[in-house]
Design a protein around this motif. Structure first.
Motif, PDB file in Angstrom:
ATOM      1  N   ASP A  21       0.855  -1.178   0.000  1.00 41.36           N
ATOM      2  CA  ASP A  21       0.000   0.000   0.000  1.00 41.36           C
ATOM      3  C   ASP A  21       0.893   1.231   0.000  1.00 41.36           C
ATOM      4  O   ASP A  21       1.582   1.505   0.970  1.00 41.36           O
ATOM      5  CB  ASP A  21      -0.905  -0.009   1.231  1.00 41.36           C
ATOM      6  CG  ASP A  21      -1.915   1.113   1.215  1.00 41.36           C
ATOM      7  OD1 ASP A  21      -2.149   1.693   0.137  1.00 41.36           O
ATOM      8  OD2 ASP A  21      -2.469   1.417   2.286  1.00 41.36           O
ATOM      9  N   TYR A  22       0.908   1.951  -1.096  1.00 42.29           N
ATOM     10  CA  TYR A  22       1.741   3.133  -1.231  1.00 42.29           C
ATOM     11  C   TYR A  22       0.938   4.414  -1.093  1.00 42.29           C
ATOM     12  O   TYR A  22       1.467   5.496  -1.285  1.00 42.29           O
ATOM     13  CB  TYR A  22       2.458   3.119  -2.593  1.00 42.29           C
ATOM     14  CG  TYR A  22       3.400   1.954  -2.753  1.00 42.29           C
ATOM     15  CD1 TYR A  22       4.614   1.921  -2.102  1.00 42.29           C
ATOM     16  CD2 TYR A  22       3.055   0.873  -3.562  1.00 42.29           C
ATOM     17  CE1 TYR A  22       5.476   0.855  -2.239  1.00 42.29           C
ATOM     18  CE2 TYR A  22       3.909  -0.206  -3.704  1.00 42.29           C
ATOM     19  CZ  TYR A  22       5.122  -0.194  -3.042  1.00 42.29           C
ATOM     20  OH  TYR A  22       5.959  -1.271  -3.188  1.00 42.29           O
ATOM     21  N   ALA A  23      -0.338   4.303  -0.777  1.00 44.32           N
ATOM     22  CA  ALA A  23      -1.205   5.476  -0.695  1.00 44.32           C
ATOM     23  C   ALA A  23      -0.883   6.301   0.547  1.00 44.32           C
ATOM     24  O   ALA A  23      -0.378   5.793   1.543  1.00 44.32           O
ATOM     25  CB  ALA A  23      -2.665   5.048  -0.654  1.00 44.32           C
ATOM     26  N   SER A  24      -1.177   7.581   0.472  1.00 45.02           N
ATOM     27  CA  SER A  24      -1.037   8.484   1.615  1.00 45.02           C
ATOM     28  C   SER A  24      -2.411   8.703   2.236  1.00 45.02           C
ATOM     29  O   SER A  24      -3.434   8.322   1.677  1.00 45.02           O
ATOM     30  CB  SER A  24      -0.464   9.827   1.152  1.00 45.02           C
ATOM     31  OG  SER A  24       0.837   9.665   0.675  1.00 45.02           O
ATOM     32  N   HIS A  30       0.217  13.436  -0.361  1.00 40.75           N
ATOM     33  CA  HIS A  30       0.890  12.618  -1.367  1.00 40.75           C
ATOM     34  C   HIS A  30       1.575  13.503  -2.406  1.00 40.75           C
ATOM     35  O   HIS A  30       2.710  13.235  -2.814  1.00 40.75           O
ATOM     36  CB  HIS A  30      -0.101  11.666  -2.044  1.00 40.75           C
ATOM     37  CG  HIS A  30       0.565  10.573  -2.803  1.00 40.75           C
ATOM     38  ND1 HIS A  30       1.001   9.419  -2.192  1.00 40.75           N
ATOM     39  CD2 HIS A  30       0.904  10.464  -4.101  1.00 40.75           C
ATOM     40  CE1 HIS A  30       1.582   8.650  -3.096  1.00 40.75           C
ATOM     41  NE2 HIS A  30       1.522   9.261  -4.271  1.00 40.75           N
ATOM     42  N   GLY A  76       1.129   4.851  -5.712  1.00 37.32           N
ATOM     43  CA  GLY A  76       0.502   5.420  -4.522  1.00 37.32           C
ATOM     44  C   GLY A  76      -0.457   6.543  -4.849  1.00 37.32           C
ATOM     45  O   GLY A  76      -1.490   6.706  -4.208  1.00 37.32           O
ATOM     46  N   GLN A  79      -3.575   4.906  -5.964  1.00 40.78           N
ATOM     47  CA  GLN A  79      -4.256   4.333  -4.810  1.00 40.78           C
ATOM     48  C   GLN A  79      -4.910   5.414  -3.963  1.00 40.78           C
ATOM     49  O   GLN A  79      -6.019   5.242  -3.457  1.00 40.78           O
ATOM     50  CB  GLN A  79      -3.277   3.529  -3.955  1.00 40.78           C
ATOM     51  CG  GLN A  79      -2.844   2.231  -4.571  1.00 40.78           C
ATOM     52  CD  GLN A  79      -1.817   1.502  -3.712  1.00 40.78           C
ATOM     53  OE1 GLN A  79      -1.185   2.089  -2.828  1.00 40.78           O
ATOM     54  NE2 GLN A  79      -1.652   0.224  -3.972  1.00 40.78           N
ATOM     55  N   THR A  80      -4.223   6.534  -3.783  1.00 42.13           N
ATOM     56  CA  THR A  80      -4.770   7.625  -2.970  1.00 42.13           C
ATOM     57  C   THR A  80      -6.017   8.213  -3.613  1.00 42.13           C
ATOM     58  O   THR A  80      -7.016   8.466  -2.938  1.00 42.13           O
ATOM     59  CB  THR A  80      -3.711   8.733  -2.770  1.00 42.13           C
ATOM     60  OG1 THR A  80      -2.550   8.164  -2.152  1.00 42.13           O
ATOM     61  CG2 THR A  80      -4.240   9.850  -1.908  1.00 42.13           C
ATOM     62  N   ARG A  83      -8.910   5.559  -3.471  1.00 40.34           N
ATOM     63  CA  ARG A  83      -9.276   5.019  -2.153  1.00 40.34           C
ATOM     64  C   ARG A  83     -10.706   5.408  -1.800  1.00 40.34           C
ATOM     65  O   ARG A  83     -11.086   6.563  -1.853  1.00 40.34           O
ATOM     66  CB  ARG A  83      -8.329   5.539  -1.089  1.00 40.34           C
ATOM     67  CG  ARG A  83      -8.736   5.038   0.298  1.00 40.34           C
ATOM     68  CD  ARG A  83      -7.638   5.042   1.250  1.00 40.34           C
ATOM     69  NE  ARG A  83      -6.745   3.932   0.903  1.00 40.34           N
ATOM     70  CZ  ARG A  83      -5.520   3.827   1.324  1.00 40.34           C
ATOM     71  NH1 ARG A  83      -5.015   4.739   2.077  1.00 40.34           N
ATOM     72  NH2 ARG A  83      -4.790   2.793   0.986  1.00 40.34           N
TER      73      ARG A  83
END
Length: 121
Positions: A21-24, A30, A76, A79-80, A83
């Motif tokens: 999981d590279y999301a902030s 991010h 990320g 992903q952010t 999300r």
């Protein structure tokens, strides 16, 4: 144990390794990490003619800001942004992306419409 049952168990069993999981926590956070990371890389290369090769020592610090490499930062970012909006569903070894909780969004819509109508009065 039936060999066919063993294959079925492996196909439905969850994977042992969690996905990275590279999301902030937020998009601004991010983007700030990306600005720091890219700034360190560009600055360290651009300052070589002025300050010498010692400035290249700042480039590895960008890896800390990126949590890996620039590609990890890009993953990320995706992903952010996604999300809470997208959800992965896997059935019989086939995974698809769908909107997350469409019923919850539909339930919130009348409440938002009602609140905005009351506020405009």
């Amino acid at each position: 144990m039936n060999p066919a049952q063993g294959v079925k168990d492996r196909a439905t069993a969850p994977s042992a390794a969690p996905e990275p999981d590279y999301a902030s926590k937020s998009l601004p956070r991010h983007l700030a990490r990306g600005a720091i990371g890219f700034g360190l890389i560009i600055g360290s290369i651009a300052l070589v003619p002025v300050a010498g090769p010692a400035t290249l020592l700042a480039a590895p610090l960008a890896l800390v800001a990126f949590r890996g490499c620039p590609t990890c930062w890009m993953v990320g970012l995706a992903q952010t942004v996604s999300r809470g909006r997208l959800e992965r569903q896997c059935v019989d070894g086939v995974c698809t992306l769908t909107k997350a909780h469409p019923a919850a969004d539909a339930a919130e819509e009348p409440a938002r419409h009602h609140a905005s109508a009351a506020a405009s009065r």
